[in-house]
Enzyme design. Structure first.
Site, PDB file in Angstrom:
ATOM      1  N   LEU A  28       0.819  -1.212   0.000  1.00  0.00           N
ATOM      2  CA  LEU A  28       0.000   0.000   0.000  1.00  0.00           C
ATOM      3  C   LEU A  28       0.851   1.260   0.000  1.00  0.00           C
ATOM      4  CD1 LEU A  28      -2.742  -1.067   2.565  1.00  0.00           C
ATOM      5  CD2 LEU A  28      -3.075  -0.684   0.130  1.00  0.00           C
ATOM      6  N   MET A  33       9.453   4.978   8.721  1.00  0.00           N
ATOM      7  CA  MET A  33      10.340   3.904   9.156  1.00  0.00           C
ATOM      8  C   MET A  33       9.840   2.531   8.722  1.00  0.00           C
ATOM      9  SD  MET A  33      11.399   4.972  13.024  1.00  0.00           S
ATOM     10  CE  MET A  33      12.375   3.477  13.131  1.00  0.00           C
ATOM     11  N   GLY A  34       8.714   2.441   8.062  1.00  0.00           N
ATOM     12  CA  GLY A  34       8.180   1.132   7.737  1.00  0.00           C
ATOM     13  C   GLY A  34       7.443   1.093   6.428  1.00  0.00           C
ATOM     14  N   ASP A 145       1.501  13.547  16.532  1.00  0.00           N
ATOM     15  CA  ASP A 145       1.672  13.717  15.079  1.00  0.00           C
ATOM     16  C   ASP A 145       0.311  13.849  14.394  1.00  0.00           C
ATOM     17  OD1 ASP A 145       3.100  14.027  12.755  1.00  0.00           O
ATOM     18  OD2 ASP A 145       3.285  11.874  12.357  1.00  0.00           O
TER      19      ASP A 145
END
Length: 641
Positions: A28, A33-34, A145
């Site tokens: 997706l 970081m991922g 965030d």
């Protein structure tokens, strides 16, 4: 979990095929970081978004602890306004966390693609997001965030996602993500501990973005300047609707103690408004352009939900016609809209060309009338001279006859006495005086004829002879080309000119000035030049015509030379769409724009159009407007100056 959209990318060589019980169907997107994959446990199982860490080689202990903390925090929250955790394994060789898949666009994508929200819809989104913050804060979690990219919007109501840098109350410091500076609180920008009120500040900045289309700070600043501005709370709230000021302005207080709590935000709404996010009535509040994009996501998610694990879902990922991908992040116009505007500009130029031709025909008729009147005056003058000569010739011949002819024979003699000498002298004196007067008059008229009479022809004895007579002669006037006319005629295809549109539909110079094409003042390049040059239409194209008094017509076809740093004015409407004349050059430091314009846009780059047709500008976090130019072979990126 960022970057979620309807595009499902195929798995690459470095992507796993399964994580725990989840079989991965496609990628997706990628976060800070991922990576995020679409997955399911088996046939008929629910879809999940599986997040993993990005790491070169073995995952480090620090990153593993950070990921485990994120999993722990996410598992503590189970609320309908957030993404629910379905499973996780922080200790696996590749740590992973499965979250329910939400088939919905983010607020950032909705604003970028579908435009701003009306005040009533902003309140609806605010209520749902505040409810999500209440759920987080009730578990002692500060999200830290909150921004448009981290709020998904299905029709049921906002869903707050991505706990990537969230933290419990005892974890108050972490690295600030520079891409989110515009939505962070002043205390976060200063490196101070963040609290629940920090999330409220970010909520206020997000709501401002929904209503205005930009963060609550001036656009176009670099990272360090923006960070300093955020740390001071130096806001730019221009454009915020008055009805939203009581909701948004308190959330953006510099002092955290002056900001409301999420519960206070909810208390600003009547009881029915607080219940709206839990209902399925988002279409009652959102504009059609928003609900259309949300519906496209829902349909794609339903198609993936029905698909078999190993077949149609993967095929849909590779088939660009199956998905409904949103426009690129920097696009403002659709291709059809751009083509329609190009056709309109071409029609306008064709109308101007026809009007110019009609004016030229009228000028030619006027010149022909002037020449005819001049010929008529000359002919009338010649006729007048001929009439004058006709009146003078009989009198001149009579005078000469009196001077040279013999006396006429006397009538038959009649007896009479001879005249006396006195009487004879008295009879000749008047006759001599008359002869002298006639001679003087003939001499004067002859002198006048020499200076005013054009050449004449005298005939005698059935023949004719042409006798040139010195005097008046008509010479038609030939117009002399002006300096402007000569400047136009000197231009050739390939030349560059120091000229541009001044913002008021006028050229900056009365006549073309050729310059070196590498100079900073080479604003346009001449593609064609000549009396009948046909010019191409489109953004950054125009024509410049000159009609000289001697009837010579010159047409210059111009193409804009785009350079980074140049500015022009544009009209940006309520949907965020911009229209502009790309032949215009405007001072970037001006604080005023021509009537009908709203903003000054600055060119940040001029690039070749990629083969996939997607226009990309360098900084994804900055709002850009782009135009295809040079018949689509290249494009320019612009932002508010």
């Amino acid at each position: 979990m960022t970057g979620v959209g309807t595009r499902l990318l195929p798995l690459g060589g470095d992507d796993p095929r399964a994580l725990g019980p989840y079989r991965l169907l496609g990628r997706l997107g990628s976060g800070g970081m991922g990576r995020v994959y679409l997955a399911r446990t088996g046939p008929g199982g629910p879809l999940a978004a599986v997040k993993t860490l990005l790491a070169e080689g073995e995952v480090g202990a620090h990153d593993r602890r950070r990921f485990a903390r994120e999993v722990t925090l996410a598992q503590r929250v189970d609320d309908r306004y957030t993404a629910r955790v379905l499973g996780a394994d922080p200790e696996a060789p590749t740590p992973w966390m499965a979250i329910e898949y939400i088939a919905a666009p983010s607020l950032a994508e909705l604003v970028r693609t579908a435009g701003r929200l009306p005040a009533s819809a902003v309140r609806w989104v605010a209520a749902g997001t505040a409810q999500a913050l209440l759920a987080l804060h009730g578990q002692g979690i500060v999200h830290r965030d909150v921004k448009p990219q981290n709020v998904l919007l299905p029709l049921e109501g906002p869903r707050l996602i991505d706990f990537g840098i969230s933290h419990a109350q005892d974890i108050t410091r972490t690295t600030l993500t520079l891409g989110t500076i515009a939505f962070t609180s002043p205390e976060q920008a200063r490196g101070e501990p963040s609290t629940e009120r920090s999330d409220v500040y970010s909520l206020g900045a997000t709501l401002f973005h929904l209503a205005v289309g930009r963060p609550p700070y001036p656009e176009g600043e670099d990272t360090l300047r923006l960070l300093a501005r955020v740390s001071r709370g130096d806001l730019d709230l221009t454009g915020l609707p008055k009805e939203l000021v009581p909701l948004v302005r308190p959330c953006l207080a510099v002092d955290p103690a002056g900001r409301p709590r999420p519960a206070d935000v909810l208390d600003r709404f009547p009881e029915k408004a607080r219940r709206l996010p839990a209902s399925a009535g988002g279409s009652r509040w959102l504009p059609p352009r928003w609900t259309e994009l949300i519906g496209a996501y829902e349909r794609q998610g339903a198609e993936w939900e029905r698909a078999a694990p190993a077949g149609p879902v993967a095929a849909a990922a590779d088939d660009p016609t199956r998905a409904v991908p949103p426009p690129g992040p920097t696009r403002t116009y659709t291709e059809e809209r751009e083509r329609a505007r190009a056709r309109a500009r071409a029609q306008e130029r064709e109308r101007e060309r026809r009007q110019e031709q009609a004016r030229e025909r009228a000028r030619e008729r006027e010149r022909e009338r002037a020449r005819a009147q001049e010929r008529e005056r000359v002919q009338e003058h010649e006729r007048a001279q001929e009439r004058r000569r006709a009146r003078q010739r009989p009198r001149t011949r009579a005078s000469a006859g009196a001077r040279t002819a013999s006396p006429a024979p006397a009538p038959a003699p009649t007896p009479s006495p001879p005249p006396a000498k006195k009487s004879s002298g008295a009879g000749w004196a008047p006759l001599v005086l008359a002869v002298l007067v006639l001679l003087f008059t003939a001499r004067t008229c002859d002198d006048a004829a020499r200076t005013t009479t054009p050449p004449s022809t005298a005939g005698s004895g059935g023949g004719s002879a042409t006798r040139p007579t010195p005097g008046y002669a008509y010479t038609p006037r030939t117009p002399t080309p002006s300096a402007r006319d000569l400047a136009f005629r000197a231009v050739r295809g390939g030349d560059c000119l120091d000229v541009y549109d001044d913002g008021y539909d006028r050229w900056s110079r009365p006549a073309p000035i050729r310059v070196d094409c590498d100079s900073a003042s080479a604003y346009v390049r001449v593609t064609r030049a000549g009396p009948a040059a046909t010019c191409d239409a489109g953004p950054g194209r125009d024509r410049w015509a000159n009609h000289a008094d001697d009837g010579v017509r010159t047409v210059l076809c111009l193409s804009r030379q785009f350079r980074t740093g140049q500015c022009f004015t544009a009209e940006i409407d309520g949907d965020g769409e911009a229209s502009a004349d790309l032949m215009e050059i405007w001072n970037c430091a001006h604080d005023r724009v021509p009537k009908g314009r709203t903003h000054i846009l600055q060119i940040t780059g001029h690039y070749r159009t990629p083969s996939d047709g997607r226009l990309r500008c360098p900084d994804e976090d900055t709002r850009y407007w782009t135009w295809k130019v040079n018949e689509g072979r290249s494009y320019v990126c612009t932002r508010v100056a």
